[in-house]
Design an enzyme around this catalytic site. Structure first.
Site, PDB file in Angstrom:
ATOM      1  N   LYS A 144       0.830  -1.212   0.000  1.00 35.05           N
ATOM      2  CA  LYS A 144       0.000   0.000   0.000  1.00 35.05           C
ATOM      3  C   LYS A 144       0.863   1.260   0.000  1.00 35.05           C
ATOM      4  O   LYS A 144       0.660   2.160  -0.800  1.00 35.05           O
ATOM      5  CB  LYS A 144      -0.911   0.042   1.248  1.00 35.05           C
ATOM      6  CG  LYS A 144      -1.837  -1.159   1.391  1.00 35.05           C
ATOM      7  CD  LYS A 144      -2.731  -1.038   2.616  1.00 35.05           C
ATOM      8  CE  LYS A 144      -1.991  -1.076   3.952  1.00 35.05           C
ATOM      9  NZ  LYS A 144      -1.221  -2.335   4.187  1.00 35.05           N
ATOM     10  N   ARG A 158      -9.818   0.578   8.234  1.00 37.60           N
ATOM     11  CA  ARG A 158      -9.462  -0.809   8.518  1.00 37.60           C
ATOM     12  C   ARG A 158     -10.585  -1.555   9.233  1.00 37.60           C
ATOM     13  O   ARG A 158     -10.413  -2.730   9.544  1.00 37.60           O
ATOM     14  CB  ARG A 158      -8.220  -0.840   9.417  1.00 37.60           C
ATOM     15  CG  ARG A 158      -6.906  -0.926   8.655  1.00 37.60           C
ATOM     16  CD  ARG A 158      -5.771  -0.926   9.680  1.00 37.60           C
ATOM     17  NE  ARG A 158      -4.598  -1.597   9.212  1.00 37.60           N
ATOM     18  CZ  ARG A 158      -3.507  -0.993   8.740  1.00 37.60           C
ATOM     19  NH1 ARG A 158      -3.458   0.303   8.626  1.00 37.60           N
ATOM     20  NH2 ARG A 158      -2.463  -1.703   8.372  1.00 37.60           N
ATOM     21  N   ARG A 163      -0.595  -9.248  13.279  1.00 38.23           N
ATOM     22  CA  ARG A 163      -1.211  -8.199  12.445  1.00 38.23           C
ATOM     23  C   ARG A 163      -1.965  -8.811  11.280  1.00 38.23           C
ATOM     24  O   ARG A 163      -3.023  -8.313  10.881  1.00 38.23           O
ATOM     25  CB  ARG A 163      -0.145  -7.217  11.960  1.00 38.23           C
ATOM     26  CG  ARG A 163       0.270  -6.239  13.074  1.00 38.23           C
ATOM     27  CD  ARG A 163       1.614  -5.573  12.808  1.00 38.23           C
ATOM     28  NE  ARG A 163       1.692  -4.907  11.534  1.00 38.23           N
ATOM     29  CZ  ARG A 163       2.786  -4.848  10.779  1.00 38.23           C
ATOM     30  NH1 ARG A 163       3.912  -5.429  11.178  1.00 38.23           N
ATOM     31  NH2 ARG A 163       2.774  -4.221   9.634  1.00 38.23           N
ATOM     32  N   ARG A 180      11.560  -5.365   5.351  1.00 41.14           N
ATOM     33  CA  ARG A 180      11.191  -3.967   5.085  1.00 41.14           C
ATOM     34  C   ARG A 180      12.080  -3.000   5.854  1.00 41.14           C
ATOM     35  O   ARG A 180      12.358  -3.179   7.037  1.00 41.14           O
ATOM     36  CB  ARG A 180       9.727  -3.740   5.476  1.00 41.14           C
ATOM     37  CG  ARG A 180       9.343  -2.268   5.520  1.00 41.14           C
ATOM     38  CD  ARG A 180       7.879  -2.021   5.351  1.00 41.14           C
ATOM     39  NE  ARG A 180       7.062  -2.465   6.465  1.00 41.14           N
ATOM     40  CZ  ARG A 180       5.726  -2.376   6.491  1.00 41.14           C
ATOM     41  NH1 ARG A 180       5.084  -1.893   5.447  1.00 41.14           N
ATOM     42  NH2 ARG A 180       5.071  -2.797   7.524  1.00 41.14           N
ATOM     43  N   ARG A 222      10.849  -1.507  11.479  1.00 42.49           N
ATOM     44  CA  ARG A 222       9.805  -1.329  12.481  1.00 42.49           C
ATOM     45  C   ARG A 222       9.802  -2.490  13.472  1.00 42.49           C
ATOM     46  O   ARG A 222       9.906  -3.639  13.070  1.00 42.49           O
ATOM     47  CB  ARG A 222       8.433  -1.263  11.787  1.00 42.49           C
ATOM     48  CG  ARG A 222       8.131   0.091  11.205  1.00 42.49           C
ATOM     49  CD  ARG A 222       6.958   0.081  10.257  1.00 42.49           C
ATOM     50  NE  ARG A 222       5.755  -0.566  10.769  1.00 42.49           N
ATOM     51  CZ  ARG A 222       4.609  -0.649  10.088  1.00 42.49           C
ATOM     52  NH1 ARG A 222       4.521  -0.110   8.878  1.00 42.49           N
ATOM     53  NH2 ARG A 222       3.567  -1.252  10.599  1.00 42.49           N
TER      54      ARG A 222
HETATM   55  P1  ADP Z   1       1.118  -1.720   7.453  1.00 35.76           P
HETATM   56  O1  ADP Z   1       1.805  -0.746   6.552  1.00 35.76           O
HETATM   57  O2  ADP Z   1       2.004  -2.811   7.841  1.00 35.76           O
HETATM   58  O3  ADP Z   1      -0.193  -2.139   6.870  1.00 35.76           O
HETATM   59  P2  ADP Z   1       0.482   0.556   9.092  1.00 35.76           P
HETATM   60  O4  ADP Z   1       1.752   1.326   9.087  1.00 35.76           O
HETATM   61  O5  ADP Z   1      -0.605   1.013   8.180  1.00 35.76           O
HETATM   62  O6  ADP Z   1       0.805  -0.972   8.824  1.00 35.76           O
HETATM   63  O7  ADP Z   1      -0.111   0.502  10.568  1.00 35.76           O
HETATM   64  C1  ADP Z   1       0.719   0.240  11.678  1.00 35.76           C
HETATM   65  C2  ADP Z   1      -0.128   0.118  12.914  1.00 35.76           C
HETATM   66  O8  ADP Z   1      -0.832   1.361  13.152  1.00 35.76           O
HETATM   67  C3  ADP Z   1      -1.241  -0.930  12.852  1.00 35.76           C
HETATM   68  O9  ADP Z   1      -0.779  -2.232  13.205  1.00 35.76           O
HETATM   69  C4  ADP Z   1      -2.230  -0.370  13.876  1.00 35.76           C
HETATM   70  O10 ADP Z   1      -1.798  -0.624  15.195  1.00 35.76           O
HETATM   71  C5  ADP Z   1      -2.138   1.122  13.637  1.00 35.76           C
HETATM   72  N1  ADP Z   1      -3.100   1.565  12.613  1.00 35.76           N
HETATM   73  C6  ADP Z   1      -2.817   2.072  11.394  1.00 35.76           C
HETATM   74  N2  ADP Z   1      -3.929   2.366  10.718  1.00 35.76           N
HETATM   75  C7  ADP Z   1      -4.965   2.036  11.522  1.00 35.76           C
HETATM   76  C8  ADP Z   1      -6.379   2.069  11.396  1.00 35.76           C
HETATM   77  N3  ADP Z   1      -6.975   2.524  10.273  1.00 35.76           N
HETATM   78  N4  ADP Z   1      -7.133   1.623  12.434  1.00 35.76           N
HETATM   79  C9  ADP Z   1      -6.565   1.187  13.572  1.00 35.76           C
HETATM   80  N5  ADP Z   1      -5.248   1.101  13.756  1.00 35.76           N
HETATM   81  C10 ADP Z   1      -4.432   1.520  12.745  1.00 35.76           C
HETATM   82  P1  ADP Z   2       2.226  -1.850   3.214  1.00 31.57           P
HETATM   83  O1  ADP Z   2       2.195  -0.343   3.238  1.00 31.57           O
HETATM   84  O2  ADP Z   2       1.021  -2.418   2.509  1.00 31.57           O
HETATM   85  O3  ADP Z   2       2.417  -2.473   4.568  1.00 31.57           O
HETATM   86  P2  ADP Z   2       4.818  -1.558   1.861  1.00 31.57           P
HETATM   87  O4  ADP Z   2       4.519  -0.707   0.673  1.00 31.57           O
HETATM   88  O5  ADP Z   2       5.521  -0.941   2.980  1.00 31.57           O
HETATM   89  O6  ADP Z   2       3.452  -2.302   2.332  1.00 31.57           O
HETATM   90  O7  ADP Z   2       5.627  -2.823   1.353  1.00 31.57           O
HETATM   91  C1  ADP Z   2       6.033  -3.848   2.269  1.00 31.57           C
HETATM   92  C2  ADP Z   2       7.431  -4.340   1.905  1.00 31.57           C
HETATM   93  O8  ADP Z   2       7.369  -5.058   0.664  1.00 31.57           O
HETATM   94  C3  ADP Z   2       8.440  -3.238   1.696  1.00 31.57           C
HETATM   95  O9  ADP Z   2       9.678  -3.736   2.114  1.00 31.57           O
HETATM   96  C4  ADP Z   2       8.414  -2.999   0.182  1.00 31.57           C
HETATM   97  O10 ADP Z   2       9.659  -2.514  -0.310  1.00 31.57           O
HETATM   98  C5  ADP Z   2       8.131  -4.395  -0.347  1.00 31.57           C
HETATM   99  N1  ADP Z   2       7.277  -4.415  -1.544  1.00 31.57           N
HETATM  100  C6  ADP Z   2       6.242  -3.593  -1.843  1.00 31.57           C
HETATM  101  N2  ADP Z   2       5.652  -3.965  -3.003  1.00 31.57           N
HETATM  102  C7  ADP Z   2       6.326  -5.063  -3.434  1.00 31.57           C
HETATM  103  C8  ADP Z   2       6.205  -5.918  -4.588  1.00 31.57           C
HETATM  104  N3  ADP Z   2       5.248  -5.706  -5.518  1.00 31.57           N
HETATM  105  N4  ADP Z   2       7.075  -6.954  -4.688  1.00 31.57           N
HETATM  106  C9  ADP Z   2       8.023  -7.168  -3.746  1.00 31.57           C
HETATM  107  N5  ADP Z   2       8.199  -6.399  -2.645  1.00 31.57           N
HETATM  108  C10 ADP Z   2       7.355  -5.356  -2.489  1.00 31.57           C
END
Ligand code: ADP
Ligand code: ADP
Ligand code: ZN
Length: 221
Positions: A15, A90, A173, A129, A162
């Site tokens: 994302k 979410r 998660r 990551r 992280r």
């Molecule tokens: P990821 O990129 O791995 O999907 P995020 O960076 O979006 O994770 O979120 C990290 C943490 O922040 C989540 O595990 C949760 O604890 C909190 N968080 C983020 N967005 C939301 C949301 N929309 N609702 C509730 N908690 C959230």
């Molecule tokens: P999210 O915000 O959904 O948690 P990220 O964009 O941070 O996901 O991506 C999670 C990890 O996967 C990062 O280390 C990123 O560089 C890697 N990544 C993202 N998209 C791809 C892809 N299409 N193929 C392989 N690795 C990816």
């Protein structure tokens, strides 16, 4: 608000990576709830302290705290040009709260894009990551390394991993995602704004697929 695009997907689905490019190419403001919580925790604000216990455990921050934070951000002037929401909503309650605000403004969600990626691939992505401390750009030590190890290509900031990407928390998660966030996919399907992209391809292929969908579904871009 001119445009509202939502990116839905499990932790590690890509994302953040795709939202950053989309924001640049489509001139949208990138609103990432996770980034906002990490910033608030870093600054030890009240909201940051409220969120920290949940974030550390890999659980969702309560809806009232999350909704207040994101709706605040959306009411700022720059969001008028349009936003790409990354990590919000979410829960169905969050999606309903967003709809109420957009309704009141006479707008709506243009597109909710679900990035689907299999579970084992998600864990590989999370465990490798690295994030930029300054601009939150995300890298992967194998799939998307920065040119200079430990430094961000975009801004030169330091990269870090992280705590909640450690495997035990990451697994939790993913469970939370399947329980609480997958119903949001149905919510948008019923409203006729859902589309899906196979997020398991490489970053540029996923980006190209997203651009196709956005071109087809979002009139204002
Ligand atoms: P990821 O990129 O791995 O999907 P995020 O960076 O979006 O994770 O979120 C990290 C943490 O922040 C989540 O595990 C949760 O604890 C909190 N968080 C983020 N967005 C939301 C949301 N929309 N609702 C509730 N908690 C959230
Ligand atoms: P999210 O915000 O959904 O948690 P990220 O964009 O941070 O996901 O991506 C999670 C990890 O996967 C990062 O280390 C990123 O560089 C890697 N990544 C993202 N998209 C791809 C892809 N299409 N193929 C392989 N690795 C990816
Ligand atoms: Zn950076």
């Amino acid at each position: 608000m001119l445009t509202c695009v939502i990116l839905i997907g499990a932790p590690g689905a890509g994302k953040g990576t795709q939202a950053l490019t989309m924001a640049q190419t489509a001139n949208l403001v990138h609103v990432a709830s996770g980034d906002m919580f990490r910033e608030a925790m870093g600054k030890r604000t009240l909201r940051g302290l409220q969120a920290k216990v949940y974030v550390d455990r890999g659980e969702l921050v309560p809806d009232n705290v999350t909704v207040a934070m994101v709706l605040d951000r959306l009411s700022q002037k720059d969001a008028e040009q349009g936003v790409v929401l990354d990590g919000f909503p979410r829960t169905v309650a969050q999606a309903e709260a967003l709809d109420r605000v957009l309704d009141a403004e006479g707008t709506k969600v243009d597109l909710a894009l679900n990035l689907s990626v299999p579970g084992d691939e998600l864990l590989r992505r999370l465990s490798g990551r690295w994030l930029c401390r300054q601009c939150q750009a995300s890298y992967h030590e194998v799939f998307n390394p920065s040119a200079q190890p430990g430094k961000c290509d975009r801004c030169g900031g330091d990269l870090y991993q992280r705590d909640d990407d450690r495997v035990e928390t990451a697994r939790h998660r993913l469970e939370v995602y399947f329980e609480q966030t997958t119903p949001v996919i149905e919510y948008y399907r019923r409203r006729g704004v859902l589309d899906e992209v196979d997020g398991s391809k490489d970053i540029s292929e996923v980006g190209a697929a997203i651009r196709q969908v956005v071109k087809r579904r979002v009139v204002s871009i």
